[in-house]
Design a protein around this motif. Structure first.
Motif, PDB file in Angstrom:
ATOM      1  N   PHE A 198     -21.093  30.524 -12.403  1.00 26.33           N
ATOM      2  CA  PHE A 198     -19.846  30.827 -13.337  1.00 26.33           C
ATOM      3  C   PHE A 198     -20.157  30.452 -14.944  1.00 26.33           C
ATOM      4  N   ASP A 199     -19.760  31.532 -15.444  1.00 23.42           N
ATOM      5  CA  ASP A 199     -19.786  31.953 -16.696  1.00 23.42           C
ATOM      6  C   ASP A 199     -18.874  32.019 -17.567  1.00 23.42           C
ATOM      7  N   ASP A 200     -18.066  30.791 -18.437  1.00 24.00           N
ATOM      8  CA  ASP A 200     -16.556  30.772 -18.781  1.00 24.00           C
ATOM      9  C   ASP A 200     -16.684  32.113 -19.791  1.00 24.00           C
ATOM     10  N   PRO A 201     -15.375  33.033 -19.028  1.00 24.11           N
ATOM     11  CA  PRO A 201     -14.266  32.731 -18.317  1.00 24.11           C
ATOM     12  C   PRO A 201     -14.411  33.386 -17.035  1.00 24.11           C
ATOM     13  N   GLU A 202     -15.604  33.602 -16.542  1.00 23.12           N
ATOM     14  CA  GLU A 202     -15.663  34.257 -15.275  1.00 23.12           C
ATOM     15  C   GLU A 202     -17.228  33.270 -13.983  1.00 23.12           C
ATOM     16  N   VAL A 203     -16.689  34.453 -13.037  1.00 29.26           N
ATOM     17  CA  VAL A 203     -16.864  33.276 -12.035  1.00 29.26           C
ATOM     18  C   VAL A 203     -17.759  34.870 -11.044  1.00 29.26           C
ATOM     19  N   TYR A 204     -19.261  34.229 -11.560  1.00 30.46           N
ATOM     20  CA  TYR A 204     -19.375  35.746 -10.774  1.00 30.46           C
ATOM     21  C   TYR A 204     -20.470  35.791  -8.967  1.00 30.46           C
ATOM     22  N   VAL A 205     -20.768  36.192  -8.195  1.00 33.43           N
ATOM     23  CA  VAL A 205     -20.329  35.967  -6.701  1.00 33.43           C
ATOM     24  C   VAL A 205     -21.435  36.937  -6.157  1.00 33.43           C
ATOM     25  N   HIS A 240     -30.580  45.320   6.318  1.00 28.92           N
ATOM     26  CA  HIS A 240     -30.795  43.978   5.994  1.00 28.92           C
ATOM     27  C   HIS A 240     -29.869  44.299   5.720  1.00 28.92           C
ATOM     28  N   GLY A 241     -28.695  45.348   5.037  1.00 27.66           N
ATOM     29  CA  GLY A 241     -27.541  45.155   4.492  1.00 27.66           C
ATOM     30  C   GLY A 241     -28.238  45.313   2.208  1.00 27.66           C
ATOM     31  N   LYS A 242     -26.739  45.373   2.335  1.00 26.38           N
ATOM     32  CA  LYS A 242     -26.928  45.878   0.519  1.00 26.38           C
ATOM     33  C   LYS A 242     -26.716  44.931  -0.898  1.00 26.38           C
ATOM     34  N   ILE A 243     -27.307  44.391  -1.398  1.00 28.54           N
ATOM     35  CA  ILE A 243     -27.252  43.253  -2.096  1.00 28.54           C
ATOM     36  C   ILE A 243     -25.838  43.926  -2.977  1.00 28.54           C
ATOM     37  N   TYR A 244     -25.087  42.835  -3.480  1.00 29.49           N
ATOM     38  CA  TYR A 244     -24.017  43.029  -4.586  1.00 29.49           C
ATOM     39  C   TYR A 244     -23.635  41.910  -5.709  1.00 29.49           C
ATOM     40  N   LEU A 245     -23.176  42.305  -7.257  1.00 28.02           N
ATOM     41  CA  LEU A 245     -22.457  41.320  -7.649  1.00 28.02           C
ATOM     42  C   LEU A 245     -21.077  40.902  -8.007  1.00 28.02           C
ATOM     43  N   SER A 246     -20.097  40.658  -7.407  1.00 31.23           N
ATOM     44  CA  SER A 246     -18.702  40.869  -7.917  1.00 31.23           C
ATOM     45  C   SER A 246     -18.654  40.054  -9.079  1.00 31.23           C
ATOM     46  N   CYS A 247     -17.640  39.996 -10.341  1.00 34.18           N
ATOM     47  CA  CYS A 247     -17.447  39.508 -11.465  1.00 34.18           C
ATOM     48  C   CYS A 247     -15.742  39.058 -11.206  1.00 34.18           C
ATOM     49  N   HIS A 248     -15.182  37.676 -11.504  1.00 35.50           N
ATOM     50  CA  HIS A 248     -14.092  37.418 -11.448  1.00 35.50           C
ATOM     51  C   HIS A 248     -13.305  36.909 -12.303  1.00 35.50           C
ATOM     52  N   ARG A 249     -12.138  36.953 -12.864  1.00 32.48           N
ATOM     53  CA  ARG A 249     -12.276  36.093 -14.153  1.00 32.48           C
ATOM     54  C   ARG A 249     -11.639  34.924 -13.884  1.00 32.48           C
ATOM     55  N   LEU A 250     -11.468  33.957 -14.564  1.00 36.81           N
ATOM     56  CA  LEU A 250     -10.220  33.012 -14.093  1.00 36.81           C
ATOM     57  C   LEU A 250      -9.595  32.921 -15.795  1.00 36.81           C
ATOM     58  N   ASP A 251      -9.377  32.216 -16.001  1.00 43.03           N
ATOM     59  CA  ASP A 251      -7.762  31.853 -16.928  1.00 43.03           C
ATOM     60  C   ASP A 251      -7.516  29.972 -17.610  1.00 43.03           C
ATOM     61  N   HIS A 252      -7.663  29.867 -18.776  1.00 41.46           N
ATOM     62  CA  HIS A 252      -7.383  28.168 -18.409  1.00 41.46           C
ATOM     63  C   HIS A 252      -6.016  28.236 -18.311  1.00 41.46           C
ATOM     64  N   GLY A 253      -5.703  28.208 -17.884  1.00 37.66           N
ATOM     65  CA  GLY A 253      -4.015  27.555 -17.627  1.00 37.66           C
ATOM     66  C   GLY A 253      -3.492  26.378 -18.647  1.00 37.66           C
ATOM     67  N   SER A 254      -2.015  26.553 -18.945  1.00 37.36           N
ATOM     68  CA  SER A 254      -1.296  25.573 -19.422  1.00 37.36           C
ATOM     69  C   SER A 254      -1.640  23.852 -19.484  1.00 37.36           C
ATOM     70  N   SER A 255      -2.165  24.218 -17.784  1.00 37.05           N
ATOM     71  CA  SER A 255      -1.866  22.363 -17.123  1.00 37.05           C
ATOM     72  C   SER A 255      -3.504  22.135 -17.088  1.00 37.05           C
ATOM     73  N   ILE A 267      -6.005  32.340 -12.343  1.00 33.76           N
ATOM     74  CA  ILE A 267      -6.438  33.289 -12.078  1.00 33.76           C
ATOM     75  C   ILE A 267      -5.341  34.575 -13.578  1.00 33.76           C
ATOM     76  N   ALA A 268      -6.174  35.050 -14.232  1.00 32.25           N
ATOM     77  CA  ALA A 268      -5.445  35.741 -15.486  1.00 32.25           C
ATOM     78  C   ALA A 268      -5.178  36.766 -15.335  1.00 32.25           C
ATOM     79  N   PRO A 269      -3.638  37.385 -15.760  1.00 30.21           N
ATOM     80  CA  PRO A 269      -3.694  38.714 -15.095  1.00 30.21           C
ATOM     81  C   PRO A 269      -4.514  39.878 -14.603  1.00 30.21           C
ATOM     82  N   GLU A 270      -5.178  39.798 -16.017  1.00 34.10           N
ATOM     83  CA  GLU A 270      -6.490  40.948 -15.947  1.00 34.10           C
ATOM     84  C   GLU A 270      -7.827  40.400 -14.434  1.00 34.10           C
ATOM     85  N   SER A 271      -7.647  39.967 -14.406  1.00 33.58           N
ATOM     86  CA  SER A 271      -8.593  39.273 -13.047  1.00 33.58           C
ATOM     87  C   SER A 271      -7.678  39.984 -11.929  1.00 33.58           C
TER      88      SER A 271
END
Length: 570
Positions: free
Chosen positions: A155-162, A190-205, A210-214
């Motif tokens: 986790f690297d605010d505001p993104e999750v890397y997998v 052995h397959g292929k290595i990938y890194l995916s990046c997903h964006r998070l947002d801090h909601g009002s609660s 998940i932010a719209p741009e994610s």
């Protein structure tokens, strides 16, 4: 049998006990409690043997003195090994992948990214008051086209890397034009290595949402590393680093620093149907992004290797520090990082990156012995501002854990170390940056963490600090040791005799005594929650919640809970 002795002899026996054993004996039966709490001399003696400020005990009753003794013992976690409540959370039909799972917050474990074996989904889980709640699922884009194995999450605010491995499913009709399929077919078995990046947002609660741009998921591929296994992932802003090790030749390994390229002209976008139940029938994009890379360390048959990492194997954990200006290298069977790279500049094209620097500093252990300490990132600091007059200077103090091993006798010791800085007039920004504190080379021992032993297993020892820094915990395989601290007092030096003489070492500083808890699970990651006496651990049996109860009662309970997390439809 003890109660058959005369009361005076029983009290003499209780006087010889340390405070922790004294309280355990007192609470074992009503008769011993009356004997322990009614003797003023006995209570005063035990008070003199426990850390605390000297007081005027004359006006106080024996009952009041005993209550003060209880409060001191609770503050120092005496007897906690017999006074805790644990909860082992297991997941029905799922086995937790301890290497791929991670905690989101460095300060406290409010959220976790949980990964299960044979499941291509990453689960964002909230932890509050001992209760887990599933907040979101991250479906790896490639899971629609084949088998996915999650390797690491960060986790690297505001993104999750997998970071994951993808193997195409050749038993079904595939879109051969899709980048995942096309590149995987060309890759190794052995397959292929990938890194995916997903964006998070801090909601009002206050909960991650998940932010719209994610709806755009960025993906990075590593075709040049087909024969390598990623041992660790670190992310900071537009930079990420991966520690690679060859699958067949473990002595071949390297650390590569990547910088994301955000040029829209070079990006290829592919639509896919998000399989999350909350997002059905909504289109999303895969953005296959590019990067520039730089090899930081390289140890192979065809190179001389990095002089600092050679012989220690590949780094099993890497982490950015000091706002991305340093990259720290952790090795097997070590608690603290052993070496680091300064990342302020990039070498000219065609030249190797400068060698890594060792994490080592000689510190006086006692008058006749100095040891070479590895020093962790400071976890506590203080600031004393100048008085505003010409020539006055600010005073910064940093507190860190240091670990040393005697070069000949091979015994290890862990200590709390202090370093100081005196910025010149008008040059102090008055902002505490603990990560910057590791730049200093002059350190002094302020306390020793008693009972520490360096773990020789592959995991090494894990270390965690509570929010208010009054607790330091270390997990070594199946054992957790917790030390109670007085950080503001220790960093200044124990000049007022807060710690009794019986706690003093030959080096002139106190030796703190740990509470040791033995578990039936191997801890791979450890964090405190927002509470000072509550720990969360990722173990081989599940997620463990441990609540220390320094209240004098001998309650030792460990409950087993099962939670059903439905398998993702993707």
């Amino acid at each position: 049998m003890l109660l058959s002795l005369p009361p005076e002899l029983i009290q003499l026996i209780l006087r010889s006990c340390e405070a922790s054993a004294f309280l355990q004996a007192a609470y074992s039966c009503h008769a011993l409690f009356n004997l322990a709490s009614s003797s003023r001399d006995l209570v005063l003696f035990q008070l003199s043997q426990t850390p605390g400020d000297a007081g005027d005990w004359g006006p106080l009753t024996t009952k009041q003195l005993f209550q003060i003794l209880l409060q001191r013992c609770q503050r120092q976690l005496f007897g906690v090994e017999y006074q805790y409540e644990g909860k082992m959370i297991e997941f029905k039909g799922k086995v937790l992948d301890t290497r791929a799972s991670s905690f989101i917050h460095a300060e406290d474990a409010k959220h976790s990214l949980l990964v299960f074996k044979d499941d291509p989904t990453v689960y964002l889980v909230g932890i509050h008051n001992g209760v887990l709640s599933l907040q979101h699922r991250f479906n790896t884009p490639a899971s629609k086209f084949g088998d996915v194995q999650i390797l690491h999450t960060v986790f690297d605010d505001p993104e999750v890397y997998v970071l994951h491995r993808f193997r195409p499913n050749f038993d079904q009709d595939l879109d051969m034009s899709h980048p995942f399929v096309k590149r995987a077919i060309q890759s190794s078995p052995h397959g292929k290595i990938y890194l995916s990046c997903h964006r998070l947002d801090h909601g009002s609660s206050g909960v991650h949402e998940i932010a719209p741009e994610s709806t755009i998921v960025e993906v990075y591929g590593f075709p040049e590393q087909n024969s390598h296994e990623p041992l660790s992932l670190a992310v900071h802003g537009d930079h990420f680093a991966i520690s690679w090790q060859h699958m067949q030749h473990s002595h071949d390994h390297q650390v590569v620093l990547y910088t994301a390229q955000n040029s829209e002209d070079d990006e290829e976008k592919y639509d896919y149907l998000r399989t999350d139940a909350n997002w059905k029938d909504q289109s999303a994009h895969i953005v296959v992004s590019k990067y520039s890379s730089c090899v930081l360390t390289d140890t192979t048959d065809n190179s001389d290797g990095d002089r600092e990492s050679d012989g220690r194997g590949a780094p099993v954990k890497i982490a950015f520090n000091d706002e991305g200006q340093q990259l720290l290298y952790h090795y097997r069977a070590k608690t603290l990082y052993d070496s680091f790279h300064r990342l302020q500049w990039t070498p000219p094209v065609g030249q190797l990156y400068p060698p890594a620097s060792e994490n080592g500093c000689r510190v006086t252990f006692r008058s006749d012995l100095s040891l070479r300490f590895s020093i962790g990132i400071p976890f506590f600091g203080t600031h004393q501002a100048g008085d505003g007059t010409l020539g006055s200077r600010c005073r910064w103090r940093y507190f860190a854990v240091g670990i040393a091993t005697h070069r000949i006798e091979h015994w290890s010791v862990a200590c709390l170390l202090r370093s100081e800085a005196f910025p010149g007039f008008n040059r102090c920004g008055h902002e505490l940056n603990l990560e910057r504190g590791r730049r200093f080379n002059e350190w002094q021992i302020m306390a020793q963490l008693g009972g520490f032993q360096e773990n020789s297993t592959s995991l090494g020892s894990l270390i965690a600090y509570s929010n208010q820094k009054t607790r330091v915990a270390m997990a070594s395989w199946k054992t957790i040791s917790v030390w109670a601290l007085e950080p503001n007092l220790l960093i200044e030096g124990d000049d007022d005799g807060f710690y009794p003489e019986s706690w003093q070492t030959p080096g002139g500083y106190p030796e703190l005594r740990p509470a040791i808890i033995h578990l039936n699970a191997v801890c791979s990651q450890l964090q405190f929650t927002e509470k000072e006496n509550e720990l969360v651990a990722i173990t081989d049996r599940g997620l463990m919640l441990l609540h220390l109860k320094p209240d004098g009662r001998s309650i030792q309970a460990f409950e087993k809970h099962e939670i059903d997390i439905p398998k993702s439809e993707g």
